[in-house]
Design a protein around this motif. Structure first.
Motif, PDB file in Angstrom:
ATOM      1  N   ARG A  39       0.839  -1.200   0.000  1.00 57.92           N
ATOM      2  CA  ARG A  39       0.000   0.000   0.000  1.00 57.92           C
ATOM      3  C   ARG A  39       0.874   1.249   0.000  1.00 57.92           C
ATOM      4  O   ARG A  39       1.958   1.258   0.585  1.00 57.92           O
ATOM      5  N   SER A  42       1.460   3.240   3.771  1.00 62.32           N
ATOM      6  CA  SER A  42       2.069   2.526   4.888  1.00 62.32           C
ATOM      7  C   SER A  42       2.506   3.499   5.979  1.00 62.32           C
ATOM      8  O   SER A  42       3.060   4.564   5.696  1.00 62.32           O
ATOM      9  N   GLU A  72      -0.460  -2.575   6.001  1.00 66.85           N
ATOM     10  CA  GLU A  72      -1.543  -2.290   6.939  1.00 66.85           C
ATOM     11  C   GLU A  72      -0.968  -1.988   8.322  1.00 66.85           C
ATOM     12  O   GLU A  72      -0.048  -2.666   8.781  1.00 66.85           O
TER      13      GLU A  72
END
Length: 224
Positions: A39, A42, A72
């Motif tokens: 992602r 982060s 995550e």
């Protein structure tokens, strides 16, 4: 038996400079842990140009070990802990400068694994920190901007003039002058511990309303 350390190398100025200080102090740095988040938001790890972290690690002369994490919050911390457990090192090196979030989680990992944390940048004055990096001979490019007043600095190499500009922007908009709050991200392409230097040949720019970052898609590595 000499202790073995792994440095968390994102390719940015702080992780590379912390690695430099560790090597300079005599620490046996063997691995460069390159964490690549899935992602772009982060909490712990750099996202833009994470694919270049192993290239920079090899250019320094360390063995890159790549960890892909979820990106995550908290889960990525657990993923790093489990990875380090299997790496069997005596300690890790981190470029944490002022982020309590990052430092506290790294301290927790090290406590759980009973390994050492070497964070030589912690608490340093950010202006002096930037000046030290430049005076040591590192070539640092700003590859991502995420704060007011920083738009014109994308793709710019940090030097004394840029540090003065960052100080002005910090006073005006309240950003952290060294980007510790995620206001900007950097990439190091050369320095005193580099055996090879990296030349950026082409890149694309991705941008939104208040952010922009470079996506480096072509580069070459040159012997020094």
């Amino acid at each position: 038996m000499e202790k073995i350390y792994a440095s968390l190398i994102s390719g940015g100025k702080d992780s590379v400079y912390a690695t430099y200080l560790a090597i300079k102090s005599g620490i046996n740095v063997v691995y460069g842990v390159n964490v690549i988040p899935k992602r772009d938001d982060s909490y712990m790890f750099h996202y833009p140009n994470a694919h270049l972290a192993p290239v920079i690690t090899e250019a320094i002369g360390l063995k890159p070990v790549i960890l892909e994490v979820s990106g995550e919050k908290e889960r990525e911390v657990t993923e790093l802990r489990d990875f380090l457990r299997d790496l069997h090192v005596h300690g890790i090196i981190a470029g944490a400068l002022a982020s309590k979030y990052q430092k506290e989680r790294l301290e927790r990992i090290c406590k759980e694994l009973n390994i050492e944390l070497y964070a030589p940048l912690w608490g340093r004055d950010p202006i002096e920190h930037l000046k030290d990096i430049i005076s040591a001979g590192f070539k640092v490019i700003i590859v991502g901007v995420y704060g007011l007043g920083l738009e014109d600095l994308l793709g710019v190499e940090i030097d004394e003039n840029v540090i003065e500009r960052l100080a002005y922007i910090s006073r005006r908009y309240g950003i952290h002058i060294a980007g510790e709050g995620g206001e900007f991200e950097t990439l190091v392409t050369d320095g005193p511990i580099f055996r090879r230097r990296i030349i950026i040949e082409s890149y694309n720019i991705r941008k939104g309303l208040s952010w922009a970052y470079m996506i480096i898609n072509k580069y070459k590595v040159i012997e020094k």
